[in-house]
Structure formats: structure tokens, C-alpha cells
Design a protein around this motif. Structure first.
Motif, mmCIF file in Angstrom:
data_model
loop_
_atom_site.group_PDB
_atom_site.id
_atom_site.type_symbol
_atom_site.label_atom_id
_atom_site.label_comp_id
_atom_site.label_asym_id
_atom_site.label_seq_id
_atom_site.Cartn_x
_atom_site.Cartn_y
_atom_site.Cartn_z
ATOM 1 N N ARG A 136 -1.428 1.344 0.986
ATOM 2 C CA ARG A 136 -1.928 2.598 0.339
ATOM 3 C C ARG A 136 -1.211 3.451 -0.508
ATOM 4 O O ARG A 136 0.043 2.943 -0.596
ATOM 5 C CB ARG A 136 -2.490 3.551 1.610
ATOM 6 C CG ARG A 136 -1.236 3.949 2.470
ATOM 7 C CD ARG A 136 -1.728 4.877 3.371
ATOM 8 N NE ARG A 136 -0.712 5.530 4.315
ATOM 9 C CZ ARG A 136 -0.562 5.553 5.558
ATOM 10 N NH1 ARG A 136 -1.732 5.118 6.432
ATOM 11 N NH2 ARG A 136 0.360 6.303 5.840
ATOM 12 N N TRP A 180 -5.832 6.802 1.105
ATOM 13 C CA TRP A 180 -5.454 6.657 -0.394
ATOM 14 C C TRP A 180 -5.700 7.939 -1.021
ATOM 15 O O TRP A 180 -6.614 8.687 -0.706
ATOM 16 C CB TRP A 180 -6.412 5.530 -1.089
ATOM 17 C CG TRP A 180 -5.858 4.040 -0.796
ATOM 18 C CD1 TRP A 180 -6.005 3.456 0.459
ATOM 19 C CD2 TRP A 180 -5.473 3.397 -1.651
ATOM 20 N NE1 TRP A 180 -5.598 2.178 -0.015
ATOM 21 C CE2 TRP A 180 -5.037 2.068 -1.045
ATOM 22 C CE3 TRP A 180 -5.027 3.386 -3.186
ATOM 23 C CZ2 TRP A 180 -4.645 1.008 -1.993
ATOM 24 C CZ3 TRP A 180 -4.371 2.200 -3.736
ATOM 25 C CH2 TRP A 180 -4.200 1.267 -3.250
ATOM 26 N N ILE A 195 -6.644 -2.548 0.780
ATOM 27 C CA ILE A 195 -6.684 -2.136 2.064
ATOM 28 C C ILE A 195 -6.539 -2.975 3.162
ATOM 29 O O ILE A 195 -5.696 -3.097 4.067
ATOM 30 C CB ILE A 195 -7.953 -1.262 2.279
ATOM 31 C CG1 ILE A 195 -8.155 -0.055 1.430
ATOM 32 C CG2 ILE A 195 -8.282 -1.032 3.754
ATOM 33 C CD1 ILE A 195 -9.562 0.640 1.430
ATOM 34 N N ALA A 208 -11.673 4.411 0.343
ATOM 35 C CA ALA A 208 -10.101 4.444 -0.004
ATOM 36 C C ALA A 208 -9.560 5.864 0.743
ATOM 37 O O ALA A 208 -8.541 5.846 1.455
ATOM 38 C CB ALA A 208 -10.155 4.907 -1.450
#
Ligand code: ZN
Length: 552
Positions: free
Chosen positions: A293, A354, A288, A349
Motif C-alpha cells: 500500500r 491507499w 493489494i 484502494a
């Protein structure tokens, strides 16, 4: 020409990469006189495919497509053979398996004596004191009717530390020297989320450790692999996959090392399948921070979901269940990451855009993962996050309804019923009707995928088809017949659903003009085959990106 709207839609994307407008594009290769199963509902069957620059230029009847041929066009007469889109293995560990094949002893053998012999042989070629490593050991597939013991390994290899991974990947079997190297003795307590097994009678170490206890060995086994070894591993597994008709695979427990290996293999021309490389949650902070991503990459190597693990495995009977394993009334399996951990990493995430894929096998493991996903989506709703439930093995109606409501994607084991039938009795007949539940998923409109989980499972797509359609193992036992699907459905599961699981349904997964030229030519038509012999259908050729990656 058929499907011109699709071609036109695609023009925009292609224009950036192409110096010439598509109208002037020449057919480099035409496959004709085939039985082309497109997995495109608008034109399910056709005869011919024209290919240019790695993509499908046109599909249609021989008459329609052959007239696109110009002086330089190569033509291949398929002799009525069946063509399918290339298969997509949506959950597997190919880069990892590749390096394992390079440096470890393949212990997929049928007796403890044969495993001892194979390890002894490798030890003889290894300097004393250095590790001798094995993988693909399966306690249910040896004739001995009992698992490997520390004494077996000490007898075979006394002067080298021995470490053998179970095929399922969640347990390992070691000799005494290996335990000493790891600093483990009979009094060492179990680490959180792990187990060091003891002999019930003597209290001594049994040789087996499970789940997080494996890390005690990972610490002391030298990682001697070079960057080049990892590229070689991808090269090796590429050939193995191509031979069976696979043109895309997800690296389901990927690391930055795997991501690099894929790029290296692509650059050296050795990558023969498109890789969707998951990243283990342990690396998520640095990913990150680097601005990476899900989706970053290209058509060959792409960053996949962040991977987490909720519970244990099916093949090793550590999946977390709501009702105990057959014959083991107090054994409900193992929780690997707590709900709070799943949420903490999941939140990072999810907020960073993500996709998340969480290994969830047992109904309790799946319930926990769904609760985390539901909470993430409620707290910070995202359009189309395509949460994934890796394996998603033991379900019930309530779980299926929640998966559908969330738009989540299960990746159930495709070949387990056929190949690992002997393990099915641990789950019982009733539970089997709710395991690898493709019928339930498809009926609910859930886009479940084909997934081998190799090395734990076999990756041959034709075996997946047979397993899913017949629910019958190699010995003829039927397990969970309520979950049978049709051949046509199994093909969709193995192609377009796999593409959807990586956000690539506009790029691959069906044969349509503008999509990549990923396909497989089969010796016989699976739709006309006796379902009990699907696994024997020969793969004659595999193509990925317009290039033959396998030719029989
Ligand atoms: Zn896996």
C-alpha cells in the motif's frame, strides 16, 4: 544550535539506522556564508548548513555552525548565494519520459516540415516495417496553423508504421501503415471513451486518435524495452531533473515496471531524485493481494497513490467542462472513467489504506472525482487520507470549498501559463481566472503543490515560479491575473507542500535539522529578482541526500 527540539524528535527514527548517538555525529560538510531560505517559519533565513550522512545536522549563523567543523569536515563558502530546499515535482512522468527520450524522436519542433524531416531521418536508420515513434508533438506550437495529417506522415515515412504522441499524452497521430497494423479503417467505430478522427470533408481517417482509442495502437506496437532500458531511462531523466534543482518527483502514472526501474536505478547509484511512484488502477488488485500500500518503500523509492483518470487534458482540449470550449459551442470535452468505475476502484484502494490520486482537469471532471471521494470518506471514514486531485485545473468557489472540507490536495500545472500560453485562448479570459487556481487554493488554506506533468509540461522549477507569480506567457500575454501568488508562496508550493502531498513533510520540503539534505544553490535570489526574469536564474548546484547531483 537551532531547532534542537526537531533534532531530538528525530533522534528516535535515526537511532535505528545509526550506530552512534547524534551527539557524536561529525559534520561531513558545512555550507557557509550563504543566503539560506529554509521554508521553516521558526527560522526562515540563516547562513550555514552542516550535513552528515545525507541529513541536515544543524543550521544557523556561520559562527554557530562553523564551530562544529572537525578535522575531516569539508567546507564550502557559498559566497552569499541563495540556498533553497530541493524542489518537489508533485506530478510528473519522469521514468516514462526517460525511456521516451531513449527510444523516440523528440517532436517538440516548430514546423510540420521539421517533424517530417526528423521522422524521415529516424526511419532511414530503422529496418523497413518497424515502428518509428515520436513524442512531444504540439499542434499549437508549429507555424503551420493546422495539425499533422495522415498525408504528412505518409509522405515523410511511407514504409514504416509511424506513431507520434501529442505532448499532452492524450492523442496520437499515425500514418496509413500504422492504422492498417492497428486494424483501423474509416468505418471503425469509436471505442468507449475514445475517438478516431475523420476528415470532415472526405470522411477519411485524419490521422489523429484520442483517449482510449490509443489502446488500439498500444496493442500492436512491440514493447521492446528491456529491464535495463528502464533503468537507463531513470538515469537519463535523473540528470535532466537534477540540473534544474528538482530533488523529488512523483511518477504520476506508475506501473510495476517503473517501480522496478526505480529500485534498479537506486541500486546502481543512478537515481538522483526521490521517487513517489503512483500505481495505475489496473494493477491495484495484484498490489493489494501482495500486501502493498501507499508509503511502502524508503526515502528514495516509495509506493505512492493509486492513479485513476476522470476526464481529458487541458493542452489537447479534452478536459470535461460545464461550459463549452471557446469557439466550439458543442464541445464539452471527454469523460474517461465513469463515476461508477472511479468509485469501484476507489473503494478497493481506500479500504486497503491507499492514497488515491485522480486526474481531474475540467470542472465536471473535478466535481465527479470529489463526489467519489466524499462518498468513500462517508462510507468508510479514514484519518488523513490526503485524497489528491491531479491537475485540478478549472475550479469554482463551490469546488474549492469541497476540496478544503475534504482536506484534498490539488496538483495544478505550474508552468502552463508561461509555456503553453497559446492554448489559453481556448478557455477564455473569464475561465482563466479560475484555472491553475493557486491564489484560491492558498487563500482557502489548501496545500496545492508544484507539478510539471512532464512531458506535457516543462519541469524547470524557476519557470514554475515565474509562471505562478506573473501569470504571463512567453509572449507577454497575461492569463488569469486573479490567481497570481507571491514568490515566497510559490517556493512553499514547490517544496513543503510537495512533501505533504506524499506524507513526507517530516522528512523533507524544508531545511531543518534532522531532515534530508536536499537543496539547491541558485545564482541569484528569487525573492529579490524581477518576477519577469525568474526563469533565467541559474541553478549552480543541486544536492539530494547530501550528495551533489548537479554542479554547474
Ligand atoms: Zn500526468
Amino acid at each position: 544550535m537551532s531547532n534542537s527540539p526537531t533534532r531530538r524528535e528525530f533522534l528516535g527514527t535515526l537511532a535505528a539506522a545509526s550506530m552512534f548517538p547524534l551527539e557524536e555525529e561529525k559534520a561531513e560538510l558545512i555550507l557557509h556564508n550563504g543566503n539560506v531560505v529554509t521554508v521553516n517559519q521558526k527560522e526562515p533565513r540563516t547562513q550555514a548548513v552542516a550535513i552528515s550522512r545525507g541529513r541536515i545536522l544543524a543550521l544557523g549563523s556561520d559562527a554557530d555552525v562553523l564551530h562544529l567543523a572537525t578535522v575531516g569536515t569539508k567546507k564550502i563558502d557559498l559566497g552569499k548565494k541563495t540556498v533553497l530546499p530541493g524542489f518537489i515535482d508533485a506530478h510528473s512522468h519522469p521514468a516514462m519520459a526517460g525511456v521516451m527520450h531513449l527510444r523516440m524522436v523528440d517532436c517538440d519542433l516548430r514546423s510540420i516540415a521539421a517533424i517530417q524531416e526528423a521522422m524521415r531521418e529516424r526511419a532511414a536508420k530503422t529496418p523497413a516495417g518497424e515502428w518509428v515513434l515520436g513524442f512531444k508533438y504540439d499542434d499549437t506550437k508549429t507555424v503551420d496553423g493546422r495539425p499533422l495529417k495522415i498525408e504528412d506522415l505518409d509522405a515523410a515515412v511511407p514504409d514504416h508504421p509511424v506513431h507520434i504522441e501529442h505532448r499532452g499524452g492524450h492523442t496520437v497521430y499515425c500514418n496509413s501503415l500504422a492504422f492498417r497494423r492497428a486494424g483501423i479503417d474509416a468505418r471503425t467505430p469509436d471505442p468507449a471513451g475514445g475517438k478516431i478522427d475523420h476528415d470532415a470533408a472526405t470522411g477519411k481517417l485524419s490521422g489523429r486518435v484520442a483517449e482510449s482509442a490509443r489502446a488500439l495502437f498500444d496493442r500492436v506496437i512491440p514493447e521492446k524495452l528491456t529491464r535495463d532500458d528502464h533503468r537507463e531511462g531513470v538515469k537519463l531523466i535523473s540528470k535532466m531533473l537534477a540540473k534544474t534543482g528538482i530533488t523529488s518527483a512523483t511518477e504520476a502514472q506508475g506501473t510495476p515496471t517503473d517501480l522496478l526501474a526505480y529500485q534498479d536505478a537506486r541500486d546502481s547509484g543512478d537515481l538522483l531524485y526521490r521517487a513517489y511512484c503512483f500505481i495505475n488502477y489496473r494493477y491495484i488488485d495484484s498490489m493489494i493481494a501482495a500486501g502493498v500500500r501507499t508509503g511502502l518503500g524508503d526515502e528514495w523509492v516509495r509506493v505512492g497513490a493509486m492513479k485513476m483518470v476522470s476526464d481529458g487534458s487541458i493542452s489537447e482540449r479534452t478536459a470535461r467542462l460545464s461550459t463549452a470550449y471557446e469557439g466550439r459551442p458543442s464541445d464539452f470535452g471527454i469523460v474517461v472513467m465513469t463515476e461508477e468505475e472511479l468509485y469501484t476502484y476507489g473503494k478497493k484502494a481506500h479500504s486497503a489504506g491507499w492514497q488515491i490520486g485522480t486526474h481531474s482537469n475540467g470542472d465536471v471532471g473535478i466535481d465527479t472525482t470529489l463526489r467519489v471521494y466524499e462518498r468513500l470518506q462517508k462510507e468508510s471514514p479514514r484519518h488523513d487520507p490526503r485524497f489528491r486531485l491531479e491537475h485540478c485545473t478549472v475550479v469554482n468557489d463551490g469546488l474549492v470549498a469541497r476540496i478544503k472540507a475534504l482536506g484534498a490536495i490539488p496538483t495544478p500545472f505550474s508552468t502552463y501559463v508561461y509555456y503553453h500560453g497559446e492554448k489559453m485562448r481556448y478557455y477564455g479570459a473569464e475561465r482563466l481566472n479560475h484555472m491553475f487556481a493557486l491564489r484560491s487554493f492558498l487563500d482557502a488554506g489548501i496545500r496545492a503543490t508544484q507539478a510539471s506533468d512532464y512531458p506535457p509540461g516543462e519541469f524547470v522549477p524557476m519557470m514554475a515560479l515565474q509562471s505562478e507569480v506573473t501569470r504571463t506567457d512567453m509572449k507577454g500575454n497575461v492569463w488569469g491575473p486573479k490567481q497570481k501568488i507571491t514568490v515566497e508562496e510559490a517556493i512553499r508550493v514547490g517544496t513543503i507542500h510537495g512533501a505533504y502531498a506524499s506524507f513526507e513533510e517530516n522528512l523533507k520540503g524544508s531545511l531543518e535539522a534532522g531532515k534530508v539534505a536536499d537543496l539547491v544553490v541558485l545564482g541569484r535570489d528569487p525573492l529579490k529578482e524581477d518576477p519577469m526574469t525568474l526563469v533565467t536564474i541559474p541553478v549552480e548546484r543541486t544536492m539530494a541526500g547530501g550528495r551533489w547531483t548537479f554542479e554547474a
